[in-house]
Design a protein around this motif. Structure first.
Motif, PDB file in Angstrom:
ATOM      1  N   ALA A 172      54.636  31.858  40.284  1.00 18.58           N
ATOM      2  CA  ALA A 172      53.557  32.968  40.434  1.00 18.58           C
ATOM      3  C   ALA A 172      52.428  32.847  39.470  1.00 18.58           C
ATOM      4  O   ALA A 172      51.324  33.129  40.414  1.00 18.58           O
ATOM      5  N   GLU A 173      52.681  32.544  38.394  1.00 16.90           N
ATOM      6  CA  GLU A 173      51.430  32.204  37.549  1.00 16.90           C
ATOM      7  C   GLU A 173      50.631  31.127  38.359  1.00 16.90           C
ATOM      8  O   GLU A 173      49.319  31.397  38.431  1.00 16.90           O
ATOM      9  N   GLU A 174      50.998  30.131  38.714  1.00 20.10           N
ATOM     10  CA  GLU A 174      50.070  29.022  39.306  1.00 20.10           C
ATOM     11  C   GLU A 174      49.457  29.638  40.394  1.00 20.10           C
ATOM     12  O   GLU A 174      48.367  29.180  40.730  1.00 20.10           O
ATOM     13  N   LEU A 175      50.186  30.318  41.381  1.00 22.52           N
ATOM     14  CA  LEU A 175      49.687  31.094  42.644  1.00 22.52           C
ATOM     15  C   LEU A 175      48.486  31.713  42.231  1.00 22.52           C
ATOM     16  O   LEU A 175      47.241  31.965  42.949  1.00 22.52           O
ATOM     17  N   ALA A 176      48.715  32.896  41.183  1.00 20.23           N
ATOM     18  CA  ALA A 176      47.769  33.704  40.805  1.00 20.23           C
ATOM     19  C   ALA A 176      46.525  33.137  40.550  1.00 20.23           C
ATOM     20  O   ALA A 176      45.435  33.521  41.069  1.00 20.23           O
ATOM     21  N   GLY A 177      46.603  31.857  39.348  1.00 23.47           N
ATOM     22  CA  GLY A 177      45.361  31.347  39.174  1.00 23.47           C
ATOM     23  C   GLY A 177      44.686  30.406  40.354  1.00 23.47           C
ATOM     24  O   GLY A 177      43.404  30.468  40.480  1.00 23.47           O
ATOM     25  N   ASP A 178      45.739  30.029  41.341  1.00 27.24           N
ATOM     26  CA  ASP A 178      44.857  29.343  42.551  1.00 27.24           C
ATOM     27  C   ASP A 178      43.929  30.253  43.330  1.00 27.24           C
ATOM     28  O   ASP A 178      42.877  30.047  43.671  1.00 27.24           O
ATOM     29  N   CYS A 179      44.609  31.578  43.548  1.00 29.54           N
ATOM     30  CA  CYS A 179      43.921  32.663  44.289  1.00 29.54           C
ATOM     31  C   CYS A 179      42.752  33.132  43.415  1.00 29.54           C
ATOM     32  O   CYS A 179      41.633  33.184  44.129  1.00 29.54           O
ATOM     33  N   GLU A 180      42.868  33.210  42.183  1.00 30.26           N
ATOM     34  CA  GLU A 180      41.645  33.431  41.486  1.00 30.26           C
ATOM     35  C   GLU A 180      40.448  32.426  41.501  1.00 30.26           C
ATOM     36  O   GLU A 180      39.349  32.771  41.767  1.00 30.26           O
ATOM     37  N   ARG A 181      40.852  31.304  41.369  1.00 36.67           N
ATOM     38  CA  ARG A 181      39.550  30.040  41.393  1.00 36.67           C
ATOM     39  C   ARG A 181      39.171  30.064  42.999  1.00 36.67           C
ATOM     40  O   ARG A 181      37.896  29.973  42.888  1.00 36.67           O
ATOM     41  N   ARG A 182      39.864  30.240  43.756  1.00 32.34           N
ATOM     42  CA  ARG A 182      39.490  29.815  45.270  1.00 32.34           C
ATOM     43  C   ARG A 182      39.017  31.008  45.929  1.00 32.34           C
ATOM     44  O   ARG A 182      38.097  30.836  46.836  1.00 32.34           O
ATOM     45  N   LEU A 183      39.585  32.347  45.485  1.00 27.93           N
ATOM     46  CA  LEU A 183      39.430  33.449  46.441  1.00 27.93           C
ATOM     47  C   LEU A 183      38.133  34.278  45.556  1.00 27.93           C
ATOM     48  O   LEU A 183      37.573  35.395  46.167  1.00 27.93           O
ATOM     49  N   GLY A 184      38.382  34.229  44.259  1.00 28.56           N
ATOM     50  CA  GLY A 184      37.713  35.334  43.352  1.00 28.56           C
ATOM     51  C   GLY A 184      38.728  36.399  42.883  1.00 28.56           C
ATOM     52  O   GLY A 184      39.825  36.671  43.393  1.00 28.56           O
ATOM     53  N   PRO A 185      38.515  36.890  41.873  1.00 29.54           N
ATOM     54  CA  PRO A 185      39.504  37.675  41.072  1.00 29.54           C
ATOM     55  C   PRO A 185      39.740  39.209  41.762  1.00 29.54           C
ATOM     56  O   PRO A 185      40.798  39.805  41.593  1.00 29.54           O
ATOM     57  N   ALA A 186      38.859  39.566  42.759  1.00 31.00           N
ATOM     58  CA  ALA A 186      38.728  40.967  43.478  1.00 31.00           C
ATOM     59  C   ALA A 186      39.276  40.693  44.753  1.00 31.00           C
ATOM     60  O   ALA A 186      39.657  41.771  45.351  1.00 31.00           O
ATOM     61  N   HIS A 187      39.619  39.315  45.270  1.00 34.73           N
ATOM     62  CA  HIS A 187      40.202  39.480  46.676  1.00 34.73           C
ATOM     63  C   HIS A 187      41.584  39.847  46.873  1.00 34.73           C
ATOM     64  O   HIS A 187      42.255  39.863  45.812  1.00 34.73           O
ATOM     65  N   LEU A 188      41.874  40.324  47.849  1.00 32.92           N
ATOM     66  CA  LEU A 188      43.245  41.297  48.027  1.00 32.92           C
ATOM     67  C   LEU A 188      44.310  40.205  47.996  1.00 32.92           C
ATOM     68  O   LEU A 188      45.329  40.661  47.473  1.00 32.92           O
ATOM     69  N   VAL A 189      44.093  38.921  48.573  1.00 36.03           N
ATOM     70  CA  VAL A 189      45.132  37.910  48.169  1.00 36.03           C
ATOM     71  C   VAL A 189      45.641  37.679  46.952  1.00 36.03           C
ATOM     72  O   VAL A 189      46.640  37.569  46.375  1.00 36.03           O
ATOM     73  N   THR A 190      44.501  37.648  46.147  1.00 37.38           N
ATOM     74  CA  THR A 190      44.616  37.486  44.682  1.00 37.38           C
ATOM     75  C   THR A 190      45.272  38.424  43.916  1.00 37.38           C
ATOM     76  O   THR A 190      46.227  38.350  42.960  1.00 37.38           O
ATOM     77  N   VAL A 191      45.262  39.870  44.337  1.00 38.67           N
ATOM     78  CA  VAL A 191      45.879  41.072  44.069  1.00 38.67           C
ATOM     79  C   VAL A 191      47.256  40.770  44.501  1.00 38.67           C
ATOM     80  O   VAL A 191      48.208  41.146  43.577  1.00 38.67           O
ATOM     81  N   TRP A 192      47.704  40.367  45.545  1.00 38.31           N
ATOM     82  CA  TRP A 192      48.951  40.246  46.030  1.00 38.31           C
ATOM     83  C   TRP A 192      49.675  39.165  45.084  1.00 38.31           C
ATOM     84  O   TRP A 192      50.683  39.492  44.891  1.00 38.31           O
ATOM     85  N   ALA A 193      48.979  38.139  44.656  1.00 35.75           N
ATOM     86  CA  ALA A 193      49.655  37.199  43.909  1.00 35.75           C
ATOM     87  C   ALA A 193      49.984  37.437  42.389  1.00 35.75           C
ATOM     88  O   ALA A 193      50.978  37.318  42.100  1.00 35.75           O
ATOM     89  N   ARG A 194      49.284  38.552  41.985  1.00 35.93           N
ATOM     90  CA  ARG A 194      49.366  39.102  40.850  1.00 35.93           C
ATOM     91  C   ARG A 194      50.604  40.040  40.860  1.00 35.93           C
ATOM     92  O   ARG A 194      51.427  40.509  40.036  1.00 35.93           O
ATOM     93  N   ASP A 195      50.723  41.018  42.093  1.00 32.80           N
ATOM     94  CA  ASP A 195      51.639  41.651  42.385  1.00 32.80           C
ATOM     95  C   ASP A 195      52.989  41.027  42.244  1.00 32.80           C
ATOM     96  O   ASP A 195      54.027  41.418  41.841  1.00 32.80           O
TER      97      ASP A 195
END
Length: 747
Positions: free
Chosen positions: A619-642
């Motif tokens: 989950a930490e790896e996925l959250a990091g990938d989403c933040e780098r590729r989509l940005g910290p505010a993107h909803l998919v990044t938020v879902w990964a943090r969830d």
């Protein structure tokens, strides 16, 4: 001595030529008779007669048909008009509104009361055109004491006609009420200065023109007439056809007719006077869906002057004809374009690309070029064919549904497909880019939903459904779904699916998209079994028609596995999801938002299957990938943090989970907006994290808030409402230790 020049003269019809070679004095007496009736040198004259302005048969009675037995609603307006009639005079009262809204009926009721109850002389003039206005007003002058010589001088142009009329109105012994009915072209009144005030009486004008400067003159008061309230409209039908059905049935017909008085009157007349048929209100309501205004017009009388004003299918064409004659034929094109949408408010922004030239409408007939969009729209507003309204903070234009139906029915066959295409282009241009919709944009899409459905409906009736019109509706439904209005989204998605299947076939790509689009909405509404039954055949059709690696096939499989997950079929859900993940990686790549979203879903499924090994690290790896590729505010990044926060909670790290859930809650609110149902899914997880740390009061408060809001938004019977109530009750009781996260909430 000068030589006389030869002279030639020719006469035709009733003309005469007099020739002389010197100074002469000629006096001619001319008497006009109907053809064949008057002697001329002892012989009957058989040539054509000169056209003449004939006086109306009466100005003491409204020559407009029978008044309604009961004037429904209009109570406040009638009180204001009665006060004006009973007063000292000097007023001009203007009733304006769309054709068929009952302006003449109100004027007729006031006229009757003024004569009967207030001792006023009632005078009624048809002001729809110059000839009828002039003839009627001269007849008014005659009624008020003008001599034959005065009237002849005014009729012959030797005396100012309007001055003569108002002289005798001003000096009338008895007070009067003068009705100028159907003054839809204020220029007719203005050119001859026919509209004036007088201390001896009150003037009442009925008109479709809403914005003339004449209505703002000193002494003038303007009153807008709209449609009737639903209950009053229902009473109109019950008054006219009391034996045709129940009040509830009449209410359905009234609602379908948009509570427009003219349409209600015609419908009631038809139901009350059937000879060969005996339809009930319910049958009439069903038939309206098939025939629209053509059915309503059957209730009109077959005789009588100015019949067009008593036909729903023709009444508004009078205004459009006037606009065309005045140099604005584009108003017809714009109203036809509006008829391919719904009767709901149309955001003005929807028309902006046409006004700026980004979307060309010059190929339509009549052409609607960019610089003519604004004047055409203004003309429709001025003539009460549309209204300017506010809806959800947006300036909109709105036309009546019966008006739009009748206009659509009159569109020439060759113009229907171009108009439908133009309506679709403007809808498409109003949508945000894929994946770039803000909460405000998704909320605004709710205003477009009825128009996407309206385009499908009109296209369906005229055989013009295309894959593009279906895809537009599917896209709007998706935005409305993302905005959290799941019931409205399902209505539009179902309409798109039904229309696409009927016109394009089950296996057309656009039909597959439309059918699949219902799945996630049913899922959010808690109708899991229904969603599974719908998605299974769609997935089979997609595999057969599009292949296993088509993105639409993968999308359908993704939605199907979510439903199976919630139904507890975890193995089948896992098989489908693994295929989706492999397919999206292959077709779209690892960095695509859909691939990253699938990885989020896989973490949820692992959690439901109690696979905790390396879960937090993944989950930490996925959250990091989403933040780098989509940005910290993107909803998919938020879902990964969830997903990571849920893993932390399951691992007993309640404090870390609470902090992360608060970040997720902030991100969800930013991405969806306050009050969105999915935000409540995060709040319930925050409650669980608080409870895991022994913060029972905070946990109970969060759970109570979720349970109450879900009941309001989703309904008492929704599974997630029941789950929230159960969790709240569990906190209130002595709960078991080791409480963890529930599956899949908040996404």
């Amino acid at each position: 001595m000068s030589v006389p020049q030869p002279m030639e003269g020719r006469a035709s019809d009733s003309a005469r030529v007099f020739q002389t070679g010197g100074d002469q004095y000629i006096e001619e007496h001319v008497h006009h008779y109907a053809p064949g009736s008057a002697p001329l040198f002892g012989r009957p004259w058989e040539g054509p007669a000169e056209p003449r302005r004939t006086a109306p048969d009466s100005v003491r009675l409204p020559l407009v048909g029978r008044a309604p037995g009961v004037l429904r609603d209009r109570t406040d307006l009638m009180e204001r008009l009665r006060a004006a009639v009973a007063g000292p005079g000097g007023d001009i009262q203007v009733l304006h509104g769309m054709g068929g809204c009952g302006k003449t009926a109100v004027a007729q009721a006031l006229f009757t009361e003024a004569v009967r109850d207030h001792g006023r002389v009632g005078l009624w003039v048809n002001a729809s055109e110059r000839v009828s206005l002039r003839a009627g007003m001269l007849a008014v002058a005659g009624d008020r004491g003008a001599t034959g010589g005065e009237l002849a001088a005014a009729a012959g142009g030797r005396r100012a006609a309007a001055d003569l009329v108002w002289h005798h109105l001003d000096h009338s012994v008895k007070p009067w009420l003068l009705v100028l009915d159907n003054a839809d072209d204020p220029g007719v009144l203005e050119e001859g200065a026919w509209l004036r005030t007088s201390p001896s009486g009150t003037v009442l004008v009925t008109t479709r023109h809403a914005t003339s400067p004449l209505w703002r003159a000193p002494g003038a008061s303007s009153h807008r007439l709209g449609v009737l309230p639903l209950e009053d409209a229902t009473s109109v039908l019950c008054d006219l056809a009391p034996e045709a059905g129940t009040r509830e049935s009449a209410r359905k017909v009234a609602r379908r007719l948009g509570c427009l008085p003219l349409a209600l009157t015609l419908a009631g007349a038809h139901l009350a006077h059937q000879l060969l048929e005996s339809w009930s209100m319910d049958e009439y309501d069903r038939r309206l869906g098939e025939e629209s205004t053509a059915l309503v017009d059957r209730g009109a009388s077959a005789t009588g002057g100015d019949r067009s004003r008593r036909l729903v299918g023709r009444t508004w064409q009078l205004s459009l004809d006037t606009l065309a004659q005045g140099g604005l034929p584009e108003a017809t094109t714009l109203l036809r374009l509006l008829s391919f949408w719904a009767a709901d408010p149309v955001p003005l922004s929807l028309l902006m690309p046409a006004a700026r030239g980004g979307i060309t409408l010059g190929h339509l007939d009549p052409p609607l070029t960019a610089e003519r969009v604004e004047p055409a729209l203004r003309a429709l507003l001025d003539h009460s064919l549309t209204d300017l309204v506010e809806a959800d903070g947006h300036r909109c234009v709105k036309a009546h549904g019966v008006l739009l139906d009748s206009v659509a029915a009159g569109v020439p066959g060759a113009e229907r497909a171009p108009l439908a295409a133009a309506a679709g282009l403007l809808l498409r241009a109003a949508l945000p880019r894929e994946g770039a919709a803000s909460p405000q944009a998704r909320s605004s899409a709710r205003l477009l939903a009825p128009h996407a459905a309206g385009l499908l409906h009109r296209s369906h009736r005229q055989g013009l459904v295309t894959a593009e019109s279906v895809r537009i509706a599917v896209r709007v439904a998706r935005l409305v779904y993302e905005a959290g209005d799941w019931t409205a989204a399902l209505n539009l998605a179902s309409t798109a699916a039904r229309t696409a299947t009927e016109h394009l076939g089950d296996e057309d790509p656009a039909a597959i998209e439309a059918r699949s689009g219902q799945g996630p909405i049913l899922f959010r509404l808690g109708r899991y079994a229904e969603a599974a039954d719908l998605l299974r055949p769609v997935h089979r059709d997609a595999l057969r028609a599009l292949g296993p690696h088509d993105t639409r096939t993968l999308d359908t499989a993704y939605e199907l596995q979510r439903v199976l997950h919630r139904l507890g079929d975890l193995e089948q859900a896992r098989t489908l999801l693994e295929a989706v993940l492999d397919g999206r990686r292959h077709v779209l790549g690892d960095d695509h938002v859909a691939t990253l979203k699938t990885r989020c879903e896989m973490l949820e499924l692992r959690l439901s299957q109690n696979e905790f090994v390396h879960y937090v690290a993944a989950a930490e790896e996925l959250a990091g990938d989403c933040e780098r590729r989509l940005g910290p505010a993107h909803l998919v990044t938020v879902w990964a943090r969830d997903a990571l926060a849920r893993g932390l909670l399951r691992s007993g790290r309640g404090a870390e989970a609470e902090d992360l859930f608060r970040r997720v809650l902030t991100g969800q609110r930013a991405g969806y907006g306050d009050g969105h149902p999915l935000v409540l899914g995060v709040l319930i997880q925050l409650s669980r994290a608080q409870y895991a740390q022994g913060k029972r009061e905070q946990a109970a408060e969060s759970a109570r808030e979720v349970a109450e809001q879900r009941a309001v938004i989703l309904g008492e019977d929704h599974p997630e409402t029941a789950a929230a109530r159960a969790w709240h009750a569990e906190i209130q009781a002595e709960p078991p230790a080791g409480e963890g996260a529930g599956p899949g909430e908040g996404r």
